[in-house]
Design a protein around this motif. Structure first.
Motif, short mmCIF file in Angstrom:
data_model
loop_
_atom_site.label_atom_id
_atom_site.label_comp_id
_atom_site.label_asym_id
_atom_site.label_seq_id
_atom_site.Cartn_x
_atom_site.Cartn_y
_atom_site.Cartn_z
N ARG A 129 3.95 8.24 -5.83
CA ARG A 129 3.58 8.57 -4.45
C ARG A 129 4.47 9.69 -3.94
O ARG A 129 5.56 9.92 -4.44
N ARG A 164 5.72 11.45 1.94
CA ARG A 164 5.33 10.84 3.22
C ARG A 164 5.72 9.36 3.27
O ARG A 164 6.10 8.84 4.33
N MET A 165 5.62 8.70 2.15
CA MET A 165 5.86 7.25 2.15
C MET A 165 7.33 6.91 2.39
O MET A 165 7.67 5.77 2.67
N ARG A 179 0.83 -1.22 0.00
CA ARG A 179 0.00 0.00 0.00
C ARG A 179 0.86 1.26 0.00
O ARG A 179 0.46 2.31 -0.48
N SER A 200 -8.00 12.09 4.98
CA SER A 200 -6.82 11.62 4.24
C SER A 200 -6.88 10.12 3.96
O SER A 200 -7.34 9.33 4.79
N ALA A 201 -6.34 9.77 2.82
CA ALA A 201 -6.28 8.35 2.45
C ALA A 201 -5.29 7.57 3.32
O ALA A 201 -5.13 6.36 3.15
N ARG A 202 -4.64 8.24 4.24
CA ARG A 202 -3.80 7.51 5.20
C ARG A 202 -4.64 6.48 5.97
O ARG A 202 -4.13 5.44 6.37
N ILE A 259 -6.22 12.70 -7.49
CA ILE A 259 -6.09 13.24 -6.13
C ILE A 259 -6.29 14.76 -6.16
O ILE A 259 -5.75 15.44 -7.03
N ARG A 302 1.67 18.68 0.88
CA ARG A 302 2.40 17.51 0.36
C ARG A 302 1.38 16.39 0.07
O ARG A 302 0.48 16.16 0.86
C1 EPS Z 1 -1.23 8.98 2.82
C2 EPS Z 1 -0.56 9.86 3.59
C3 EPS Z 1 -0.67 11.31 3.35
C4 EPS Z 1 -0.88 11.60 1.87
C5 EPS Z 1 -2.04 10.82 1.29
C6 EPS Z 1 -2.14 9.42 1.72
O1 EPS Z 1 0.53 11.83 3.82
P1 EPS Z 1 0.88 13.38 3.95
O2 EPS Z 1 -0.45 14.11 4.00
O3 EPS Z 1 1.65 13.50 5.21
O4 EPS Z 1 1.67 13.65 2.73
O5 EPS Z 1 0.27 11.26 1.15
O6 EPS Z 1 -3.21 11.48 1.63
C7 EPS Z 1 -4.04 11.90 0.65
C8 EPS Z 1 -3.98 11.52 -0.59
C9 EPS Z 1 -5.10 12.81 1.05
O7 EPS Z 1 -6.01 13.04 0.22
O8 EPS Z 1 -5.06 13.33 2.15
C10 EPS Z 1 -1.13 7.54 3.02
O9 EPS Z 1 -0.52 7.04 3.98
O10 EPS Z 1 -1.67 6.82 2.15
#
Ligand code: EPS
Length: 381
Positions: free
Chosen positions: A45, A48-49, A39, A129-131, A308, A332
Motif C-alpha cells: 500500500r 496515504r495509509m 482495509r 478513488s478506492a478510498r 491498479i 501517489r
Molecule cells: C485509498 C486512498 C488513495 C489511494 C487509493 C486508495 O489515497 P491517495 O490518492 O491520497 O494516495 O491510495 O486510491 C486508488 C487506488 C485510486 O485508484 O484512486 C484508500 O483509502 O483506499
C-alpha cells in the motif's frame, strides 16, 4: 437495505447512509474500526495509509449502540484533507492546483472527464478513488453484525497475486476470519505469503502495480435465500453486482466459475446422496447457489482485480487538454491493494447477503428477523 455513499478522496470526509436496517441491532463501533484498520493494511500500500487512521462516527439511526430502524448515518474523516483544503474545499478551492490532465489508462480519468465535460480529471479521480471503499467496509461491518445474529459469517482471502496461485484449499468463513492478518498479503499459509510478497516486491521495484484474485466464502446460509422466479431476484444477480461494483474488479465467479468451461455435465455438478436420512452433497462446485437460490452449502465467490492503473513508471496516454501524447501522471497510489480488497469484497458480500436475508424474512425488529430466519424451511431439510 440500501447504502448510499458520498465523499471525495481528499475532501473533508466520507459519508454513508444505510436505509432499511431493522431496529434492535447492537452495533459495536470497535468492530467496525477493526475492519477499517484491516482495509488500510497490507504489503504494497502507498503513503496515504500512513496518514489516515480510519474510524467511524455515527450521527443518526443509533442510540446507546442500538439501531432505531431509522436511517443509519455515519462518516469517516479524511485526515489528509488538512493538506488538501485549498484544493478540495467544498465551498472555496483553488481549482488551478493539482490538476490532472495526463489521464491514466485503466482509471476513470478519461471516460469520467468526457462524461462531465471536465478539463481536470481531478474532478473524476477524487470520487472514483478506492478510498470510497472505506464506507463500504463500515457498512459491511454493520451487515456482518446483523448476519452474526443469524449465525451467518463471511470471510475472504487472496488466492492469486500477479499470476502466482495459492495452494488449492477451501476454508470456511470462520477459518478465514480467525487468520485475519493473513501475513499482510491475504494468504492463508506462510509459503503462499512468501510467494505473493515476492511478486509484489518485484512490482514495487519496477515502479509497477499488480492485481490478482480474491475468494469470498459465506458460511451458515440455509437453502432458500434468493429466488429462481425472476432474473433480478436471483441471489447470484445480487452477488455478481455487489462484487462487480468494487473498484478494479473485472471478473466475478461463483463456484467453479471459469473452470466449468472444459467440464462435461457429469463432472460439473454436485450430486446428492442420502446420509442419516438427509440429502447431502460431497462436493460444492456450484459455490452454494443453484438456479439463483442458496442451496445450503457455503457460498464461494471469486473476484479478479486488475492491477491498479496508477503505474509510477507511466503508461502511454494523451493530455486531455493539449491533445499531445505524454506519459500518465504519477499520482501517489498503491502498488498492490489485494489485502484491502479482500476486506472490501467480504464487506460488500456481507451487505448483499444481509439484504437478501431481509428480503426473505421481512420484519421491523431484530427479534422478528431472527425468529423468522431460523423458521425458514432450509433449516429443516
Ligand atoms: C485509498 C486512498 C488513495 C489511494 C487509493 C486508495 O489515497 P491517495 O490518492 O491520497 O494516495 O491510495 O486510491 C486508488 C487506488 C485510486 O485508484 O484512486 C484508500 O483509502 O483506499
Amino acid at each position: 437495505m440500501r447504502l448510499l455513499t458520498a465523499g471525495e478522496s481528499h475532501g473533508p470526509a466520507l459519508t454513508g447512509i444505510i436505509e432499511g436496517l431493522p431496529a434492535g441491532l447492537r452495533i459495536d463501533a470497535g468492530r467496525i474500526d477493526a475492519a477499517l484498520k484491516r482495509r488500510q493494511a497490507g504489503f504494497g500500500r502507498g503513503g496515504r495509509m500512513r496518514i489516515e487512521s480510519d474510524t467511524v462516527r455515527f450521527t443518526a439511526g443509533l442510540r446507546d449502540g442500538v439501531t432505531l430502524g431509522s436511517p443509519l448515518c455515519f462518516y469517516i474523516d479524511n485526515k489528509d484533507h488538512a493538506a488538501w483544503a485549498s484544493v478540495m474545499g467544498p465551498t472555496e478551492a483553488d481549482t488551478g492546483q493539482r490538476r490532472l490532465t495526463a489521464v491514466r489508462p485503466g482509471h476513470a480519468d478519461f471516460a469520467g472527464s468526457v462524461k462531465y465535460g471536465f478539463s481536470d480529471a481531478r474532478n473524476v479521480l477524487e470520487r472514483a478513488s478506492a478510498r470510497e471503499t472505506a464506507v463500504r467496509v463500515a457498512a459491511g461491518a454493520v451487515a456482518a453484525a446483523l448476519l452474526a445474529e443469524l449465525s451467518v459469517e463471511v470471510g475472504a482471502h487472496i488466492v492469486n497475486t500477479g499470476g502466482v496461485a495459492a495452494s488449492d484449499k477451501r476454508y470456511s468463513a470462520a477459518e478465514l476470519n480467525q487468520n485475519d492478518t493473513k501475513f499482510d498479503v491475504g494468504a492463508m499459509t506462510e509459503t503462499d505469503a512468501a510467494a505473493f510478497k515476492a511478486v509484489i516486491q518485484r512490482a514495487m521495484d519496477e515502479k509497477d502495480t499488480v492485481g490478482g484474485i480474491a475468494e469470498v466464502v459465506v458460511s451458515g446460509l440455509p437453502a432458500g435465500i434468493g429466488s429462481y422466479v425472476h432474473y433480478d431476484r436471483k441471489l447470484s444477480t445480487a452477488l455478481f453486482a455487489a462484487l462487480g461494483s468494487v473498484q478494479s474488479v473485472k471478473c466475478v465467479e461463483i463456484g467453479l466459475g471459469k473452470a466449468y468451461a472444459p467440464l462435461f455435465g457429469s463432472e460439473a455438478h454436485d450430486e446428492l446422496f442420502i446420509e442419516g436420512g438427509r440429502p447431502v452433497r460431497r462436493t460444492n462446485r456450484a459455490g452454494g447457489v443453484e438456479g439463483g437460490v442458496s442451496n445450503g452449502a457455503d457460498i464461494v465467490l471469486r473476484a479478479t482485480l486488475k492491477p491498479i492503473p496508477t503505474v509510477m513508471k507511466g503508461l502511454k496516454t494523451v493530455d486531455i487538454n493539449t491533445k499531445q501524447p505524454c506519459l500518465s501522471a504519477p499520482e501517489r497510489s498503491d502498488c498492490c491493494a489485494l489485502f484491502a480488497a479482500a476486506e472490501v469484497l467480504k464487506s460488500v458480500t456481507a451487505f448483499a447477503v444481509a439484504h437478501e436475508a431481509l428480503l426473505v424474512t421481512g420484519g421491523d425488529t431484530m427479534d422478528t428477523v431472527r425468529q423468522r430466519f431460523f423458521s425458514l424451511p432450509g433449516f429443516s431439510v
